[in-house]
Enzyme design. Sequence first.
Site, mmCIF file in Angstrom:
data_model
loop_
_atom_site.group_PDB
_atom_site.id
_atom_site.type_symbol
_atom_site.label_atom_id
_atom_site.label_comp_id
_atom_site.label_asym_id
_atom_site.label_seq_id
_atom_site.Cartn_x
_atom_site.Cartn_y
_atom_site.Cartn_z
ATOM 1 N N LYS A 1 47.333 4.288 36.296
ATOM 2 C CA LYS A 1 47.141 5.531 37.045
ATOM 3 C C LYS A 1 48.455 6.112 37.561
ATOM 4 O O LYS A 1 48.671 7.308 37.525
ATOM 5 C CB LYS A 1 46.181 5.289 38.224
ATOM 6 C CG LYS A 1 44.747 5.089 37.736
ATOM 7 C CD LYS A 1 43.753 5.231 38.860
ATOM 8 C CE LYS A 1 43.383 3.888 39.389
ATOM 9 N NZ LYS A 1 42.306 3.823 40.318
ATOM 10 N N ARG B 1 36.966 -3.583 32.964
ATOM 11 C CA ARG B 1 35.600 -4.101 33.095
ATOM 12 C C ARG B 1 34.624 -3.099 33.691
ATOM 13 O O ARG B 1 33.447 -3.141 33.428
ATOM 14 C CB ARG B 1 35.613 -5.368 33.951
ATOM 15 C CG ARG B 1 35.979 -6.592 33.142
ATOM 16 C CD ARG B 1 36.107 -7.791 34.015
ATOM 17 N NE ARG B 1 37.029 -7.523 35.115
ATOM 18 C CZ ARG B 1 37.369 -8.419 36.030
ATOM 19 N NH1 ARG B 1 36.841 -9.614 35.996
ATOM 20 N NH2 ARG B 1 38.230 -8.120 36.973
ATOM 21 N N LYS C 1 56.226 -6.633 32.191
ATOM 22 C CA LYS C 1 56.778 -7.829 32.819
ATOM 23 C C LYS C 1 55.763 -8.337 33.835
ATOM 24 O O LYS C 1 54.929 -7.557 34.266
ATOM 25 C CB LYS C 1 58.118 -7.500 33.468
ATOM 26 C CG LYS C 1 57.998 -6.691 34.764
ATOM 27 C CD LYS C 1 59.207 -6.842 35.626
ATOM 28 C CE LYS C 1 58.842 -6.575 37.050
ATOM 29 N NZ LYS C 1 59.802 -6.806 38.050
ATOM 30 N N ASP D 1 60.970 -3.424 30.190
ATOM 31 C CA ASP D 1 61.723 -3.674 31.417
ATOM 32 C C ASP D 1 62.042 -2.266 31.896
ATOM 33 O O ASP D 1 62.938 -1.620 31.364
ATOM 34 C CB ASP D 1 63.004 -4.454 31.120
ATOM 35 C CG ASP D 1 63.741 -4.795 32.400
ATOM 36 O OD1 ASP D 1 63.531 -4.078 33.403
ATOM 37 O OD2 ASP D 1 64.519 -5.761 32.426
ATOM 38 N N HIS D 2 61.255 -1.747 32.850
ATOM 39 C CA HIS D 2 61.317 -0.311 33.097
ATOM 40 C C HIS D 2 62.700 0.168 33.544
ATOM 41 O O HIS D 2 63.015 1.322 33.422
ATOM 42 C CB HIS D 2 60.226 0.142 34.070
ATOM 43 C CG HIS D 2 60.419 -0.364 35.450
ATOM 44 N ND1 HIS D 2 60.007 -1.602 35.830
ATOM 45 C CD2 HIS D 2 60.997 0.183 36.527
ATOM 46 C CE1 HIS D 2 60.326 -1.794 37.084
ATOM 47 N NE2 HIS D 2 60.923 -0.729 37.545
ATOM 48 N N GLU E 1 66.776 -3.058 48.246
ATOM 49 C CA GLU E 1 65.594 -2.309 48.676
ATOM 50 C C GLU E 1 65.548 -2.311 50.190
ATOM 51 O O GLU E 1 65.868 -3.317 50.820
ATOM 52 C CB GLU E 1 64.323 -2.988 48.157
ATOM 53 C CG GLU E 1 64.061 -2.740 46.689
ATOM 54 C CD GLU E 1 62.796 -3.450 46.258
ATOM 55 O OE1 GLU E 1 61.731 -3.104 46.787
ATOM 56 O OE2 GLU E 1 62.897 -4.346 45.418
ATOM 57 N N HIS F 1 65.879 -7.479 35.252
ATOM 58 C CA HIS F 1 66.716 -6.289 35.432
ATOM 59 C C HIS F 1 68.196 -6.609 35.552
ATOM 60 O O HIS F 1 69.039 -5.985 34.921
ATOM 61 C CB HIS F 1 66.291 -5.519 36.686
ATOM 62 C CG HIS F 1 64.824 -5.263 36.762
ATOM 63 N ND1 HIS F 1 64.087 -4.890 35.671
ATOM 64 C CD2 HIS F 1 63.961 -5.319 37.795
ATOM 65 C CE1 HIS F 1 62.817 -4.724 36.037
ATOM 66 N NE2 HIS F 1 62.719 -4.982 37.315
HETATM 67 P P1 NAD Z 1 45.912 -3.886 38.525
HETATM 68 O O1 NAD Z 1 45.366 -5.120 39.157
HETATM 69 O O2 NAD Z 1 45.943 -2.632 39.309
HETATM 70 O O3 NAD Z 1 45.114 -3.578 37.176
HETATM 71 C C1 NAD Z 1 44.625 -4.590 36.339
HETATM 72 C C2 NAD Z 1 43.650 -4.000 35.333
HETATM 73 O O4 NAD Z 1 43.114 -5.066 34.533
HETATM 74 C C3 NAD Z 1 42.471 -3.279 35.946
HETATM 75 O O5 NAD Z 1 42.187 -2.138 35.156
HETATM 76 C C4 NAD Z 1 41.316 -4.308 35.783
HETATM 77 O O6 NAD Z 1 40.043 -3.710 35.700
HETATM 78 C C5 NAD Z 1 41.686 -4.939 34.476
HETATM 79 N N1 NAD Z 1 41.089 -6.265 34.248
HETATM 80 C C6 NAD Z 1 41.229 -7.388 35.012
HETATM 81 N N2 NAD Z 1 40.526 -8.400 34.454
HETATM 82 C C7 NAD Z 1 39.942 -7.932 33.329
HETATM 83 C C8 NAD Z 1 39.112 -8.501 32.310
HETATM 84 N N3 NAD Z 1 38.726 -9.795 32.323
HETATM 85 N N4 NAD Z 1 38.734 -7.708 31.281
HETATM 86 C C9 NAD Z 1 39.113 -6.420 31.224
HETATM 87 N N5 NAD Z 1 39.877 -5.834 32.154
HETATM 88 C C10 NAD Z 1 40.301 -6.571 33.202
HETATM 89 O O7 NAD Z 1 47.360 -4.279 37.987
HETATM 90 P P2 NAD Z 1 48.619 -3.309 37.713
HETATM 91 O O8 NAD Z 1 49.385 -3.151 38.960
HETATM 92 O O9 NAD Z 1 48.161 -2.099 37.011
HETATM 93 O O10 NAD Z 1 49.538 -4.200 36.750
HETATM 94 C C11 NAD Z 1 49.219 -4.477 35.393
HETATM 95 C C12 NAD Z 1 50.362 -5.246 34.759
HETATM 96 O O11 NAD Z 1 51.538 -4.470 34.840
HETATM 97 C C13 NAD Z 1 50.692 -6.567 35.433
HETATM 98 O O12 NAD Z 1 51.095 -7.475 34.441
HETATM 99 C C14 NAD Z 1 51.858 -6.238 36.333
HETATM 100 O O13 NAD Z 1 52.675 -7.350 36.566
HETATM 101 C C15 NAD Z 1 52.558 -5.211 35.494
HETATM 102 N N6 NAD Z 1 53.386 -4.278 36.254
HETATM 103 C C16 NAD Z 1 52.822 -3.390 37.141
HETATM 104 C C17 NAD Z 1 53.608 -2.489 37.815
HETATM 105 C C18 NAD Z 1 53.015 -1.463 38.757
HETATM 106 O O14 NAD Z 1 53.764 -0.582 39.179
HETATM 107 N N7 NAD Z 1 51.760 -1.531 39.087
HETATM 108 C C19 NAD Z 1 55.009 -2.496 37.623
HETATM 109 C C20 NAD Z 1 55.563 -3.408 36.730
HETATM 110 C C21 NAD Z 1 54.728 -4.292 36.050
#
Ligand code: NAD
Length: 493
Positions: free
Chosen positions: A18, A45, A147, A176-177, A215, A239
């Site tokens: 999102k 899910r 990551k 690696d953003h 930070e 990073h």
């Molecule tokens: P989040 O918890 O917000 O989202 C996880 C998603 O996985 C959700 O849509 C959830 O419904 C889905 N999910 C969980 N279990 C499931 C299952 N068994 N079957 C199907 N769907 C399932 O996590 P996030 O913050 O969006 O992060 C996602 C990945 O990105 C992670 O590996 C995180 O380390 C990485 N990441 C996130 C950010 C960030 O800014 N949010 C930054 C860098 C890396």
Amino acid sequence: MEQPALFTIFGGTGDLAKRKLYPSLFRLFRKGNLNEHFAVIGTARRPWSDDYYRDIVKETIQSFDPTDAEADAFASHFYYLSHNVNDTNHYDELRELSVKLDEQYQLQENRIYYLAMAPQFFGTIVQHLSSQKILTEQGFNRLVIEKPFGFDYDSANQLNQEIRKVFPEQNIFRIDHYLGKEMIQNIAVIRFANNIFESLWNNRYIDNVQITFSEALGVEERGGYYEESGALKDMVQNHILQVVSLLAMEVPTSFSDQAIRLEKVKVLEAIRRYSPEEVKNNFVRGQYDTGKLDGHDFLPYRQEENVAEDSSTETFVAGKFLIDNFRWSGVPFYVRTGKRMTEKGTRINIVFKQVPVNVFHFDNEESAQPELQQNVLTIYIQPTEGFSLILNGKEIGQGFETDPVKLDFRHSCEVTGNSPEAYEKLLLDALNGDGTNFSHWDEVANSWEIVDRIRQTWDQETPDFPNYTAGTMGPQAAFDLLSENEHYWIWQP
Ligand code: NAD
């Protein structure tokens, strides 16, 4: 030119999707990189409908002020599939929808699978993509993963083996953003397009290199994740070591992803693997205590949400890397990163050696300065982007007082506002099959080898935490690390 493709986003209801993915896809849509021939399947899910999903997608792009028609046109390419990644039947539905959208939008069987989910699911998703025949024969099949890639060398290696059973290395895009950041890419331009720097870029002219990722925020609501990771794994493994390798690599034969990777890997291989004794001498860790900055009182890390009262997780790391090759032998690469530091900022200081003799130093003249300022090239990555150079000029007047002058070039907010967001750039690269700004397995493996040694040494002892005041640039030990070599941190906000 539009490259047709189907994006399948696993974790389509999540925070990353999102906040980053949908807005970035929209930017690409606006610029015409995505137009008629793309579709997005969001899976997670929750039992959402397509309409509900499209409303969510539209909400995430509000800040771009799209017209209703534009937002509708964009969102009409999005489809939702309720999907549990552990349920094999759900992959059959995914295959059917993928085939249907492929025909509808003429996607030429090009697929990008984006795993925006916790890493423990990567193995099972990839296995099912293969076993349930979702991968296509004709077009490309590319895997984009977030990551962290593993939590140490062994786990990363195991994960890699699972993925490599299905995807060849050139189709794996490990994000690696930071690599998508405009300025990190500019490191290469500053170095390789300016003879005055590249010809001095070695241990004959450079005294030391300093990399700071600071930070001002604390751990916020990420306590649960951070307790497991700490600053070393969260920042240094990925990073910081990426930036070290970009700064220190040899000139690649071309600006292709393979040529750059080859050089980055060589640097990582040349970084000295420290013995436990060397880790103790060259790396320090910290955890923030309570503190005050700009009238705010901060809680100590141990009182943050989801953090253990006696936590020994580090929120700060400073260290010295040594690169044992011809170019860098003897030049310390100092790095530091942490939370609740004085100011948010990412910058690199390249500190040049002093001139061999200061001819402006006259023993019998009180006015002349005994020491010249060292030349410093600073590369600013965040929040402003640009660079500056400190040179010595002559003070106006009689005598030879020298005066440091700073040549400063920073992009105005307007330019950075127009510059592509990191995720937008990375998504476009994945679409075009350009792996330059992603981490190759050899880079990940080397980084873990370097970082595991530090972690293992630290895990033998309980640190004396907390040891730095919130709102400062870290514990005293981080300053002592440099002063032992008669260096000091150039950036002291
Ligand atoms: P989040 O918890 O917000 O989202 C996880 C998603 O996985 C959700 O849509 C959830 O419904 C889905 N999910 C969980 N279990 C499931 C299952 N068994 N079957 C199907 N769907 C399932 O996590 P996030 O913050 O969006 O992060 C996602 C990945 O990105 C992670 O590996 C995180 O380390 C990485 N990441 C996130 C950010 C960030 O800014 N949010 C930054 C860098 C890396």
